[in-house]
Design a protein around this motif. Structure first.
Motif, short mmCIF file in Angstrom:
data_model
loop_
_atom_site.label_atom_id
_atom_site.label_comp_id
_atom_site.label_asym_id
_atom_site.label_seq_id
_atom_site.Cartn_x
_atom_site.Cartn_y
_atom_site.Cartn_z
N VAL A 121 0.84 -1.21 0.00
CA VAL A 121 0.00 0.00 0.00
C VAL A 121 0.87 1.25 0.00
O VAL A 121 0.53 2.26 -0.63
N GLY A 122 2.01 1.19 0.70
CA GLY A 122 2.92 2.34 0.73
C GLY A 122 3.44 2.69 -0.66
O GLY A 122 3.57 3.87 -1.00
N VAL A 123 3.70 1.68 -1.48
CA VAL A 123 4.14 1.93 -2.85
C VAL A 123 3.08 2.72 -3.60
O VAL A 123 3.37 3.73 -4.26
N ALA A 124 1.83 2.27 -3.51
CA ALA A 124 0.74 2.94 -4.23
C ALA A 124 0.49 4.35 -3.71
O ALA A 124 0.30 5.29 -4.49
N LEU A 125 0.51 4.52 -2.39
CA LEU A 125 0.25 5.83 -1.81
C LEU A 125 1.28 6.86 -2.25
O LEU A 125 0.93 7.94 -2.74
N PHE A 126 2.54 6.53 -2.08
CA PHE A 126 3.58 7.51 -2.40
C PHE A 126 3.74 7.71 -3.91
O PHE A 126 4.13 8.78 -4.35
N LEU A 176 -5.03 1.93 4.96
CA LEU A 176 -3.83 2.45 5.60
C LEU A 176 -3.90 2.36 7.13
O LEU A 176 -3.07 1.72 7.78
N GLN A 177 -4.90 3.00 7.74
CA GLN A 177 -5.00 3.02 9.20
C GLN A 177 -5.50 1.70 9.76
O GLN A 177 -5.13 1.29 10.87
N ASN A 178 -6.34 0.99 9.00
CA ASN A 178 -6.93 -0.25 9.51
C ASN A 178 -5.93 -1.39 9.56
O ASN A 178 -6.11 -2.35 10.32
N LEU A 179 -4.86 -1.33 8.78
CA LEU A 179 -3.80 -2.32 8.90
C LEU A 179 -3.09 -2.18 10.24
O LEU A 179 -2.72 -3.18 10.87
N VAL A 180 -2.91 -0.94 10.70
CA VAL A 180 -2.33 -0.72 12.03
C VAL A 180 -3.32 -1.16 13.11
O VAL A 180 -2.94 -1.78 14.11
N PHE A 190 7.20 -0.57 7.40
CA PHE A 190 7.05 -1.22 6.10
C PHE A 190 6.30 -0.32 5.11
O PHE A 190 6.59 -0.34 3.92
N ARG A 191 5.37 0.48 5.62
CA ARG A 191 4.68 1.44 4.73
C ARG A 191 5.67 2.47 4.20
O ARG A 191 5.70 2.76 3.00
N SER A 192 6.50 3.02 5.08
CA SER A 192 7.50 4.00 4.65
C SER A 192 8.54 3.38 3.73
O SER A 192 8.96 3.99 2.74
#
Length: 511
Positions: free
Chosen positions: A275-280, A374-378, A400-402
């Protein structure tokens, strides 16, 4: 804590998170002017972005582990102080070296605020109620991430402000957040022996730095298959193995490896990476698409990304409220994965003349998908760990998101350069002889061109190449988004607990 107490404490936390995330994106549209004014080249341009990403990614696990051992309030305030110091130095920088160093300091503060936001929230609120308030964090993250380029564009285009205010803009918000947090945030201090795994922190930082340096310069300074690649990838692998060995021996490891025995923690970390790849990718390449493929100004470029902001804002707040009511979260994760994959796939068809309604629809779907994942994975991770591991587990998912964002942007940036070159070379024959020299200069040299300064025919040719190239980038992101969806399918849903994390004993068995 009562709802009014939570909202008062949350106001300071959200303000701090907003200014921290804003600092990462507000310079996007101003960087060409910044680098030109302080006498830097393409290398400085790259390092202003990469240095901050390195600091954020590498410091996140350490901040999370410190939150399990020290006062969370003091750590949040310390992050804000570090961020303010870095921002002031960056805004006053007169040369590239000072600016890059200041961005590292900024990144350390941002890493702390990014990791500690969810941790502090978990210390105040039970998992069942946390979804509602996590939506506020997600909305803040969305507005700061995608609204940053808009604010930066307005500041840069305003003659009486100038680009330095892009770096100063977060300082007053951070100072106000410090005051508000001092008055409203009161959390118990962990009663544990304060030992810090400095060796683990060093080796994880070194491993991440080697990896990100490789993907930043591969395809530009050296080929993907080269001795430099072998050296940096090999160094990262060796440092990772040393880190894993150190963690097995440490009394208080930065990343407790036993956490990954829990399937939810392991799968949520993997999904967060994708998800981090897609977001950034969205936050970086939307700006380039609107400015370089459609000829928009920095301010208009920010305005045109509003569908993405709106989708992320709505989905993060709405999903949080429904999760708090029902205690169920998996359906939202799966739905978010479907929406994210659909949105990115639609954006894979981008061209310079794609109707804006189509682009807006793809961005909105992408924003809705990111907001519900994003938040629900945490959140689902926090629901599965004991109070003593709350900080480490939360920061691991954030790490891992960063990492996904940093690696993804670097690799996709290299892909974009290659694809633009291919499309430009394949269509340069359409230009007349008098325009080919200007075209070769605009597409070479490694610097972003100024479309407004180009002849009309060359500008159309270059916009076509950028539009096609950025569309290809989103085609590469689509299977990564699909991987995030597939990983979430295997996460086992455990209803959210109604008891708070801090009251849960450390020796309570993990569900």
């Amino acid at each position: 804590m009562t709802h009014p107490q939570i909202m008062r404490a949350l106001s300071g936390l959200l303000l701090g998170l907003f200014c921290a995330i804003l600092s990462e994106t507000v310079v996007t549209n101003a960087l060409p002017r910044i680098i030109g004014d302080i006498g830097g080249g393409q290398s400085a341009y790259t390092w202003v972005v990469t240095s901050s990403l390195l600091a954020v990614t590498a410091s996140t696990p350490l901040w999370g582990k410190l939150a399990d051992q020290f006062s969370k309030k003091v750590l949040v305030q310390s992050s804000l102080v570090v961020f303010v110091a870095g921002s002031l130095i960056a805004g006053l920088a007169q040369n590239p070296t000072t600016l890059i160093t200041a961005r590292v300091v900024q990144g350390l503060g941002v890493g702390g605020l990014s990791a500690l936001g969810q941790i502090v929230l978990a210390a105040m609120i039970s998992p069942r109620e946390r979804g509602r308030y996590s939506g506020y964090l997600g909305a803040t993250f969305a507005v700061a991430t995608v609204g940053g380029p808009l604010i930066g564009g307005v500041i840069t285009d305003t003659s009486w402000l100038g680009w330095r205010w892009c770096l100063f803009v977060g300082v007053p918000f951070a100072v106000i957040a410090l005051v508000v947090l001092q008055r409203t945030l009161n959390l118990p201090v962990p009663r544990r022996k304060a030992t810090v795994d400095w060796a683990g922190a060093f080796f994880v930082t070194a491993a991440v730095c080697a990896l990100l340096i490789w993907v930043t310069f591969a395809g530009d300074r050296y080929a993907w298959l080269s001795w430099q690649t072998c050296a940096l990838v090999g160094a990262s692998a060796v440092l990772t193995l040393v880190f894993l060995f150190v963690e097995t021996k440490a009394a208080e490891p930065v990343v407790p490896l036993r956490l990954f025995r829990n399937r939810t923690v392991a799968l949520a970390s993997g999904a967060s990476l994708f998800v981090g790849v897609a977001l950034f990718a969205g936050t970086v390449f939307f700006s380039q698409y609107f400015q370089l493929a459609r000829g928009a100004t920095p301010t208009m470029s920010g305005l045109m990304t509003i569908p993405f902001i709106a989708g992320l804002f709505v989905s993060s707040t709405v999903s949080g409220r429904f999760i708090s009511r029902t205690g169920r979260w998996k359906a939202w994760l799966v739905t978010g994965g479907v929406l994210l994959t659909a949105g990115v796939s639609l954006l894979g068809a981008l061209r310079y003349d794609t109707p804006y309604a189509y682009v807006a629809g793809g961005m909105a779907l992408m924003g809705l998908g990111v907001g519900t994942t994003l938040q629900n994975l945490v959140l689902c991770t926090q629901n599965q760990v004991s109070a003593d591991d709350l900080g480490a587990a939360s920061s691991t998912v954030a790490f891992f998101r960063s990492l996904g964002g940093a690696v993804g942007v670097s690799v996709l940036g290299s892909v974009l350069t290659t694809r633009i070159g291919d499309h430009a070379a394949g269509t340069i024959g359409r230009l007349g002889p008098q325009d080919r020299a200007a075209a070769a200069k605009a597409s070479g040299g490694g610097e972003l061109p100024d479309p407004a300064a180009l002849p009309h025919a060359v500008r159309d040719w270059l916009e076509g190449a950028y539009g096609h190239g950025i569309g290809d980038v989103f085609l590469y992101v689509a299977p990564i988004a699909l991987l995030a969806l597939l990983v979430t399918l295997f996460i086992k849903e455990v209803p959210l607990r109604s008891s708070g994390g801090p009251e849960r004993p450390a020796d309570e068995p993990t569900p």
